[in-house]
Design a protein around this motif. Structure first.
Motif, PDB file in Angstrom:
ATOM      1  N   SER A 149     -36.336  -5.858 -62.865  1.00 50.96           N
ATOM      2  CA  SER A 149     -35.917  -5.122 -61.697  1.00 50.96           C
ATOM      3  C   SER A 149     -35.332  -6.108 -60.676  1.00 50.96           C
ATOM      4  O   SER A 149     -36.014  -7.251 -60.543  1.00 50.96           O
ATOM      5  CB  SER A 149     -36.597  -4.332 -61.274  1.00 50.96           C
ATOM      6  OG  SER A 149     -36.280  -3.590 -60.078  1.00 50.96           O
ATOM      7  N   PRO A 150     -34.234  -5.710 -60.163  1.00 52.84           N
ATOM      8  CA  PRO A 150     -33.642  -6.651 -59.137  1.00 52.84           C
ATOM      9  C   PRO A 150     -34.475  -6.405 -57.576  1.00 52.84           C
ATOM     10  O   PRO A 150     -34.025  -7.083 -56.686  1.00 52.84           O
ATOM     11  CB  PRO A 150     -32.144  -5.816 -58.935  1.00 52.84           C
ATOM     12  CG  PRO A 150     -32.332  -4.717 -59.383  1.00 52.84           C
ATOM     13  CD  PRO A 150     -33.187  -4.525 -60.571  1.00 52.84           C
ATOM     14  N   GLU A 151     -35.295  -5.259 -57.864  1.00 56.36           N
ATOM     15  CA  GLU A 151     -36.283  -5.231 -56.413  1.00 56.36           C
ATOM     16  C   GLU A 151     -37.573  -4.973 -57.046  1.00 56.36           C
ATOM     17  O   GLU A 151     -37.911  -4.082 -57.546  1.00 56.36           O
ATOM     18  CB  GLU A 151     -35.821  -3.791 -55.783  1.00 56.36           C
ATOM     19  CG  GLU A 151     -36.196  -3.602 -54.405  1.00 56.36           C
ATOM     20  CD  GLU A 151     -35.524  -4.514 -53.332  1.00 56.36           C
ATOM     21  OE1 GLU A 151     -36.332  -4.910 -52.473  1.00 56.36           O
ATOM     22  OE2 GLU A 151     -34.342  -5.150 -53.430  1.00 56.36           O
ATOM     23  N   ARG A 184     -28.193  -0.611 -59.198  1.00 55.77           N
ATOM     24  CA  ARG A 184     -28.401  -0.363 -57.975  1.00 55.77           C
ATOM     25  C   ARG A 184     -27.693   0.819 -57.459  1.00 55.77           C
ATOM     26  O   ARG A 184     -26.088   0.723 -57.960  1.00 55.77           O
ATOM     27  CB  ARG A 184     -28.112  -1.605 -57.074  1.00 55.77           C
ATOM     28  CG  ARG A 184     -29.198  -2.475 -57.093  1.00 55.77           C
ATOM     29  CD  ARG A 184     -29.096  -3.430 -55.819  1.00 55.77           C
ATOM     30  NE  ARG A 184     -30.119  -4.444 -55.805  1.00 55.77           N
ATOM     31  CZ  ARG A 184     -31.315  -4.134 -55.176  1.00 55.77           C
ATOM     32  NH1 ARG A 184     -31.503  -2.744 -54.542  1.00 55.77           N
ATOM     33  NH2 ARG A 184     -32.378  -5.021 -54.844  1.00 55.77           N
TER      34      ARG A 184
END
Length: 296
Positions: A149-151, A184
């Motif tokens: 995940s980017p976050e 996103r």
């Protein structure tokens, strides 16, 4: 996921109707709901997002049915470590020789694939395919492991996963990385809904459809091994309008079927299925009025 989860009867009809080849000889009569049995003979009470594949090697025509990870019977209590009042099946699998009577085979996974799905992630909308002599099971991961995940720490960073097997009954070996990673929509934990995979082949080239109301429905080329998306995604269904894409080829056309809650004017409300067609899997898919399903 709304149509599949709330209108099970319609989903059953679509899945079974699209899966049966012309040469098949299912039972002459049947009555809904279909007879789906657990290992102990008790009826299965739930099969959201049903998807069917025919066993390419079986001498007797045989089909396998896959269901979203869910409880399937109120009589099955949670196993150690599970929360809630009932046991969750990690993509229940059933087998049939007539498309009417189905018997439980097992679950695709004993637990959520470690390293791919977060500990409380759902495994939704399974999509089985037979390609290149092997079986592929694509599925929605509602919450990927933080490594993908980017976050970190988000619970709604959905993605598409895949597992591979030599038999439609498994054992299924999940790929370590998502086929389609979380996308996103905004800062922080704001992500598009990367749900409801569908895979098709055209002249040896593979395509994957995914998406939902949150962000729209997209199509993207798949890598030759079927384990990762490649190339540029293209929107084929408008955001806030379509989900649950199903794509079939017929008569030189590719037809995209998708559900929507925005179906009716006046006193009529509820879900409906819209359709568009295109000359290639990449679209654009136009409805009977010539309007692009990707248009808002």
């Amino acid at each position: 996921m709304g149509l599949q989860r709330n209108l099970a009867a319609l989903a059953w009809a679509l899945a079974l109707g699209l899966a049966a080849p012309v040469s098949a000889a299912p039972a002459a009569t049947y009555r809904n709901p279909l007879r789906v049995h657990l290992a102990n003979g008790a009826p299965a009470q739930n099969c959201a997002d049903p998807a069917v594949v025919r066993d390419a090697r079986a001498r007797t025509p045989t089909w396998y049915l896959y269901c979203t990870s869910d409880p399937v019977s109120k009589t099955e209590r949670p196993l150690p470590g599970e929360s809630g009042p009932w046991h969750f099946h990690m993509i229940a699998i059933y087998r049939s020789t007539d498309l009417v009577n189905w018997n439980y085979v097992g679950d695709a996974f004993a637990d959520r694939p470690a390293g791919l799905a977060a500990p409380t992630s759902g495994l939704w909308a399974p999509e089985p395919e037979y390609m290149g002599g092997r079986y592929y099971l694509y599925f929605t991961v509602t919450d990927v492991a933080d490594a993908h995940s980017p976050e970190a720490g988000c619970a709604n960073d959905s993605a598409i996963g895949v597992a591979v097997a030599d038999s439609p009954a498994g054992p299924w070996v999940p790929a370590a990385a998502p086929v389609v990673a979380p996308r996103r929509a905004g800062p922080g934990c704001d992500f598009h809904w990367t749900f409801d995979p569908k895979v098709v082949e055209d002249g040896g080239r593979k395509w994957i459809y995914y998406g939902s109301y949150g962000g729209g429905v997209f199509v993207q080329p798949l890598r030759a091994d079927g384990l990762a998306a490649a190339g540029t995604p293209r929107k084929v269904g408008a955001a806030g309008r379509y989900e649950g894409a199903e794509v079939v080829r017929h008569g030189g056309w590719w037809y995209l079927f998708a559900s929507t809650t925005d179906c009716c004017n006046g006193p009529l409300t509820g879900y409906a299925v819209y359709a568009g067609r295109a000359r290639t899997p990449a679209g654009p898919f136009l409805d009977r009025l010539g309007q692009d399903l990707a248009a808002a």
